[in-house]
Each structure stands twice: as C-alpha cells, then as structure tokens.
Design a protein around this motif. Structure first.
Motif, PDB file in Angstrom:
ATOM      1  N   LEU A 143       0.831  -1.203   0.000  1.00  0.00           N
ATOM      2  CA  LEU A 143       0.000   0.000   0.000  1.00  0.00           C
ATOM      3  C   LEU A 143       0.868   1.257   0.000  1.00  0.00           C
ATOM      4  CD1 LEU A 143      -2.968  -0.754   2.424  1.00  0.00           C
ATOM      5  CD2 LEU A 143      -3.090  -0.315  -0.037  1.00  0.00           C
ATOM      6  N   LEU A 144       1.895   1.268   0.840  1.00  0.00           N
ATOM      7  CA  LEU A 144       2.762   2.445   0.914  1.00  0.00           C
ATOM      8  C   LEU A 144       3.413   2.714  -0.443  1.00  0.00           C
ATOM      9  CD1 LEU A 144       4.074   4.653   2.648  1.00  0.00           C
ATOM     10  CD2 LEU A 144       5.898   3.005   3.176  1.00  0.00           C
ATOM     11  N   LYS A 145       3.913   1.672  -1.077  1.00  0.00           N
ATOM     12  CA  LYS A 145       4.586   1.832  -2.364  1.00  0.00           C
ATOM     13  C   LYS A 145       3.618   2.331  -3.437  1.00  0.00           C
ATOM     14  CE  LYS A 145       6.870  -0.860  -5.991  1.00  0.00           C
ATOM     15  NZ  LYS A 145       7.893   0.162  -6.269  1.00  0.00           N
ATOM     16  N   GLY A 190      -5.254   4.329  12.753  1.00  0.00           N
ATOM     17  CA  GLY A 190      -5.510   5.638  12.167  1.00  0.00           C
ATOM     18  C   GLY A 190      -4.652   5.960  10.965  1.00  0.00           C
ATOM     19  N   LEU A 191      -4.030   4.928  10.386  1.00  0.00           N
ATOM     20  CA  LEU A 191      -3.121   5.140   9.260  1.00  0.00           C
ATOM     21  C   LEU A 191      -3.797   4.961   7.904  1.00  0.00           C
ATOM     22  CD1 LEU A 191      -0.023   3.200  10.647  1.00  0.00           C
ATOM     23  CD2 LEU A 191      -0.338   5.685  10.533  1.00  0.00           C
ATOM     24  N   THR A 202      -3.492   8.116   5.608  1.00  0.00           N
ATOM     25  CA  THR A 202      -3.624   9.393   6.295  1.00  0.00           C
ATOM     26  C   THR A 202      -2.270   9.975   6.691  1.00  0.00           C
ATOM     27  OG1 THR A 202      -3.871   8.251   8.412  1.00  0.00           O
ATOM     28  CG2 THR A 202      -5.889   8.766   7.197  1.00  0.00           C
ATOM     29  N   ASP A 203      -1.279   9.099   6.906  1.00  0.00           N
ATOM     30  CA  ASP A 203       0.060   9.547   7.298  1.00  0.00           C
ATOM     31  C   ASP A 203       1.100   8.576   6.736  1.00  0.00           C
ATOM     32  OD1 ASP A 203       2.354  10.502   8.500  1.00  0.00           O
ATOM     33  OD2 ASP A 203       1.456  10.744  10.480  1.00  0.00           O
ATOM     34  N   PRO A 204       1.456   8.729   5.451  1.00  0.00           N
ATOM     35  CA  PRO A 204       2.415   7.805   4.839  1.00  0.00           C
ATOM     36  C   PRO A 204       3.746   7.731   5.585  1.00  0.00           C
ATOM     37  CG  PRO A 204       1.343   9.128   3.157  1.00  0.00           C
ATOM     38  CD  PRO A 204       0.952   9.711   4.482  1.00  0.00           C
ATOM     39  N   ARG A 205       4.221   8.831   6.137  1.00  0.00           N
ATOM     40  CA  ARG A 205       5.502   8.813   6.840  1.00  0.00           C
ATOM     41  C   ARG A 205       5.430   7.943   8.089  1.00  0.00           C
ATOM     42  NH1 ARG A 205       7.658  15.132   6.606  1.00  0.00           N
ATOM     43  NH2 ARG A 205       7.922  15.218   4.324  1.00  0.00           N
TER      44      ARG A 205
END
Length: 213
Positions: A143-145, A190-191, A202-205
């Motif tokens: 998902l992040l990628k 919550g991500l 909501t907060d990729p970092r």
C-alpha cells in the motif's frame, strides 16, 4: 529528483505515437502475444499480472509516465505479462519498429528505457524481500509503495482509486480474509481509510516508520 532526460524521451514517444483511450477491464497487453508495439501511459491506472495456473500474481501497478512492452520489442520476444486497465485512461501506442529507431537515435529515449529497467529491477528486489515479511507487513508495504507512486493528495491524505481488496490479496499472495484483517489493523492505528476501490493513507511517513521497526 526528476529525470529530465527520461521526460524528454516520453515527449518523443508521444510525438511519434498515437494516443488511444482505454476503459476499465480492457487488456492492453496479453502474455504470449507478439511484441509489436510499445505503450506509454498518459492517464489512468493499470495492473500487470504474471500468467500461470490458478492465481495470476499482480506484480506492479502502472500509471502516468510508465512505459510498457519495450522489453519484448527490444529482445524480439513475446509478451511476458498481462496488462489490464483498472479504470478509464489513455495510453500512447508506438509501433515497435518506430520505437527501435527512436531508441537507436535518441539518448533521451534510452534514458527512459534505462529508468524503466531500473525501476522494474527495484520492484523485483522488493517482491523478493517481501517473502520474509508476514501478511500485515506485506500489505502495509505494498500500500505504501503503490499509494505513494500512483496516488493523489486529498484533504484526508494520499489516496489511490481503482484498486480492489482482491487485487491487493493477489499482490501479497494472501487470502482476502487475511488482507482484510491487516487492513483493519491499519485502520485501527488511524493510518488508513478505505472505501470501495479506494485506499487513503492518512500519514504515509508514519506508516513508513512502522515498517522500519
């Protein structure tokens, strides 16, 4: 950091090819067929699947600026993967013979081909490393990628539309039930926010930091 040579290579391909719309479910490339053209995505999202018995693993997402089909044209070999549209979009179609001429004449087109090759190798290395992770980690990493590469900014976060939970399960080689459990864990932190065919980080970092632990 932008690669201006590769961007100029894309412009050359656009000038020499023809832009054709596609729709959700269209198969732009079929594995095993003759490699007679190269495609450059202008808009929309597509998935690349490796052919095989049973589940055909989803190995990459393709979006605006991505080149596809060039390996078969360069090597004179049949297509190695299926490429299917996840939604409407457009792609430039360039005859294989024209692409080979441009590649021979233009350093910028060669830069684009090299950039594409390096990205594919990096993606293959990441898939290899993913086998060492459990399902929740694989889901989070994919998902992040993909959301970082192909998503767009919204008030809620970085959103990717057009990808289904089934597609995600194919990409991480896991059941949809285990993927749903992993997604639930990210939502609880919550991500992640999900909707039909939509994933929003909501907060990729923060998600990246979680994967580094």
């Amino acid at each position: 950091m932008p690669d201006h040579a590769a961007d100029r290579g894309r412009a050359e391909i656009r000038s020499a090819g023809r832009s054709v719309p596609f729709h959700k479910g269209d198969r732009l490339i079929t594995a095993g067929t003759h490699s007679d053209e190269v495609l450059l995505v202008e808009a929309g999202l597509l998935k690349a699947l490796l052919p095989g018995p049973g589940v055909e693993p989803l190995v990459s997402l393709l979006g605006p600026g991505d080149l596809m089909g060039e390996i078969g044209v360069i090597n004179g070999r049949p297509r190695s993967a299926h490429v299917i549209a996840l939604g409407p979009g457009r792609a430039v179609h360039l005859a294989g013979s024209t692409f080979l001429r441009l590649r021979a004449q233009s350093e910028d087109v060669r830069a684009l081909v090299d950039q594409t090759s390096l990205k594919r190798q990096h993606d293959a290395d990441e898939r290899q490393l993913a086998h060492m992770r459990d399902v929740p980690q694989r889901v989070a990493a994919v998902l992040l990628k993909w959301v970082t590469e192909q998503g767009h900014r919204t008030e809620a976060g970085l959103r990717l539309n057009g990808l289904s939970q089934h597609d995600l399960a194919d990409a991480v080689a896991a059941s949809e039930k285990s993927v749903e459990t992993a997604l639930g864990g990210l939502r609880a932190k919550g991500l992640l926010r999900t909707a039909r065919m939509s994933f929003t980080l909501t907060d990729p970092r923060a998600l990246a930091r979680l994967l580094e632990v």
